[in-house]
Enzyme design. Structure first.
Site, mmCIF file in Angstrom:
data_model
loop_
_atom_site.group_PDB
_atom_site.id
_atom_site.type_symbol
_atom_site.label_atom_id
_atom_site.label_comp_id
_atom_site.label_asym_id
_atom_site.label_seq_id
_atom_site.Cartn_x
_atom_site.Cartn_y
_atom_site.Cartn_z
ATOM 1 N N ARG A 147 -8.697 -0.400 4.468
ATOM 2 C CA ARG A 147 -7.843 0.617 3.851
ATOM 3 C C ARG A 147 -6.510 0.018 3.446
ATOM 4 N NH1 ARG A 147 -6.159 4.662 7.659
ATOM 5 N NH2 ARG A 147 -4.748 4.913 5.922
ATOM 6 N N LYS A 179 0.836 -1.213 0.000
ATOM 7 C CA LYS A 179 0.000 0.000 0.000
ATOM 8 C C LYS A 179 0.865 1.255 0.000
ATOM 9 C CE LYS A 179 -1.719 1.631 4.051
ATOM 10 N NZ LYS A 179 -1.453 3.062 4.329
ATOM 11 N N ASN A 180 1.839 1.298 0.910
ATOM 12 C CA ASN A 180 2.596 2.538 1.057
ATOM 13 C C ASN A 180 3.610 2.749 -0.067
ATOM 14 O OD1 ASN A 180 1.062 3.080 3.248
ATOM 15 N ND2 ASN A 180 2.620 2.602 4.782
ATOM 16 N N CYS A 185 -4.989 12.793 12.363
ATOM 17 C CA CYS A 185 -5.790 11.582 12.477
ATOM 18 C C CYS A 185 -5.567 11.002 13.850
ATOM 19 C CB CYS A 185 -5.489 10.596 11.364
ATOM 20 S SG CYS A 185 -3.853 9.942 11.463
ATOM 21 N N ASP A 196 4.355 0.923 12.101
ATOM 22 C CA ASP A 196 3.189 0.229 11.540
ATOM 23 C C ASP A 196 3.070 -1.225 12.014
ATOM 24 O OD1 ASP A 196 2.552 2.546 10.241
ATOM 25 O OD2 ASP A 196 3.323 1.925 8.290
ATOM 26 N N ARG A 221 0.099 14.826 12.684
ATOM 27 C CA ARG A 221 0.580 14.608 11.325
ATOM 28 C C ARG A 221 0.745 15.894 10.502
ATOM 29 N NH1 ARG A 221 -1.402 8.944 9.127
ATOM 30 N NH2 ARG A 221 0.672 9.081 8.262
#
Ligand code: EPU
Length: 428
Positions: free
Chosen positions: A406, A30-31, A123, A314, A128
């Site tokens: 997500r 994803k990243n 968030c 993460d 952030r």
């Protein structure tokens, strides 16, 4: 093409106490793919990206590219983008909702010399900020104003420069991506110091170099970018998702099972595998495959999150779930995001004993976990709750799995194949 995003209020119902055994195919990262998708804005030619995970964040990014005027096709694995004609103003609401979309700023500026992008909000894991992104772009000659919730950027000329990108918590991943993409089409040489070293940055640099960019040193703290006039279309395969692989590795250890991670890159998982081994899991890398199995006991380990190649933030929540099962005390310190411990109180609903002291969580592990209703608060927190639910006795219901969707491709299907008793319950 319409990009459907799954219903939002689904939950997972898990009947715990099963051991995960077998093989799981690791999806694309994803990243890595999100900045690569943004990079397609740098050329008027068609880009084809393979091994793209089918995630709601990816579909969101498809919508953002479409709202900028790009032609986007996605078959669930291969993504084709043609940004022949684009505008520099993205859909305010779409961009605001997905933090990762800030990485369209660099490519829009490079291609159009002007961009207006909504400010991504904070968030649940922290405030952030994007000050480092803006500092880097300003160093290349961009005028930037923040007005009415928008970042308005204008760069009649983009010039190579010496940019120091280190911040309070170290380098910034998406900030590095933004500057790489802007500098790729700037005049002259940019030297980026204190750049993020994550494998996702190397994948982006590989993508850009294949497009005709001249980037050296990606994966190290100093990256040199020699600007070129134009970039062209390209085909690229995204690297495997190291966080998905790490999550399944922890799930294998927590459930007392044995899982082979097909397509994972052990060289991207150094810190995670090292901690798992220290905690008593067995890691087998024979024959090019990576297999993680539970040892005969679990030991507590201390963890501090750090930029790559340190232990990734993460994976912090998932490791916390594992430490709840290890008899003894472990200290988990979060150094990247200031409030990334939302999962702790939910893990406590399952019977875990966790105290928060400043940036550290003190986990007194080894108490039996039993099923409960819990609420997912962010992507990785959700993964931790799923792991704990599988290890707990009885039924656990994890609400709000849209967070999980997500960033994990069909997680419940993959877990079920490994033997978990898990089902998606559609939301009202
Ligand atoms: N920071 C600043 N100023 C900035 C940018 C960042 O002070 O301008 C700070 C942040 O507040 C944080 C630290 O720098 O303390 C690192 O943040 P970074 O910018 O590296 O985070 P990011 O690029 O916004 C990416 C991932 C995150 C992952 C972090 C850290 C994507 C789309 N997101 O975010 O992924 O946690 O790097 O590795 O690549 C996730 O996948 O669950 C996720 C949150």
């Amino acid at each position: 093409m319409m990009f459907r995003i799954a219903p939002t209020m689904d939950s997972f119902l898990i009947e715990g106490g099963t051991r995960l055994c077998g093989e799981v195919q690791i999806s694309g990262s994803k990243n890595a793919v999100l900045p690569i998708m943004a990079a397609t804005l740098l050329t008027a030619e068609t880009c084809v990206i393979r091994h793209v995970p089918d995630l709601s964040d990816v579909r969101f990014m498809c919508r953002i590219l479409t709202s900028l005027g790009a032609q986007v096709e996605f078959d669930g694995s291969t993504l084709t983008v043609c940004a022949a004609k684009i505008t520099g103003t993205g859909d305010y609401d779409l961009i605001r909702k997905m933090r990762g979309s800030i990485c369209i700023l660099g490519p829009l500026l490079a291609r159009l010399r002007t961009a207006s992008v909504s400010l991504p909000g904070g968030c649940v894991i922290g405030t952030r900020p994007i000050d480092l992104h803006l500092k880097g772009l300003r160093s290349l000659g961009t005028e930037i104003h923040v007005e009415g919730g928008y970042v308005k950027a204008h760069a009649p000329e983009l010039n190579g420069a010496h940019v120091f990108l280190g911040g309070r918590a170290g380098p910034t991943v998406l900030g590095t991506a933004n500057i790489l993409m802007a500098a790729a089409l700037a005049d002259g040489i940019t030297v980026l110091e204190s750049a993020a070293c994550e494998p996702e940055i190397i994948d982006l640099a590989d993508f850009l170099n294949a497009m005709g960019a001249r980037i050296q040193g990606a994966g190290s703290p100093t990256i040199t970018i020699t600007g070129v006039r134009e970039l062209h279309g390209v085909e690229h395969e995204v690297i495997p998702d190291r966080i998905e692989a790490g999550t399944f590795a922890v799930a294998a250890a927590a459930s007392g099972g044995q899982v082979t991670l097909r397509g994972a890159r052990p060289d991207h998982l150094g810190a995670v595998l090292d901690k798992l081994q220290e905690a008593g899991a067995r890691i087998d890398r024979r024959g090019g495959a990576l297999t993680v199995s539970a040892g005969s006991f679990l030991r507590p380990v201390d963890i501090t999150t750090m930029p790559y190649s340190g232990f990734p933030t993460d994976m912090q929540a998932q490791l916390m779930a594992l430490m709840c099962l290890a008899p003894g005390t472990s200290i988990i310190t979060e150094r990247i995001f200031e409030s990334r411990f939302m999962h702790a109180s939910e893990l406590m609903r399952l019977g875990a004993d966790i105290g928060i002291e400043g940036p550290s969580a003190i986990v007194k592990g080894g108490k039996p976990l039993s099923g409960a209703e819990v609420m997912a608060s962010d992507l990785r927190a959700s993964a931790a709750l799923v792991i704990a639910g599988i290890a707990a006795s009885g039924k656990t219901q994890v609400h709000r799995v849209y967070h999980l969707d997500r960033g994990y491709e069909r997680m419940e299907v993959k877990l079920e194949k490994l033997g978990a008793r898990i089902q998606r319950v559609p939301g009202e």
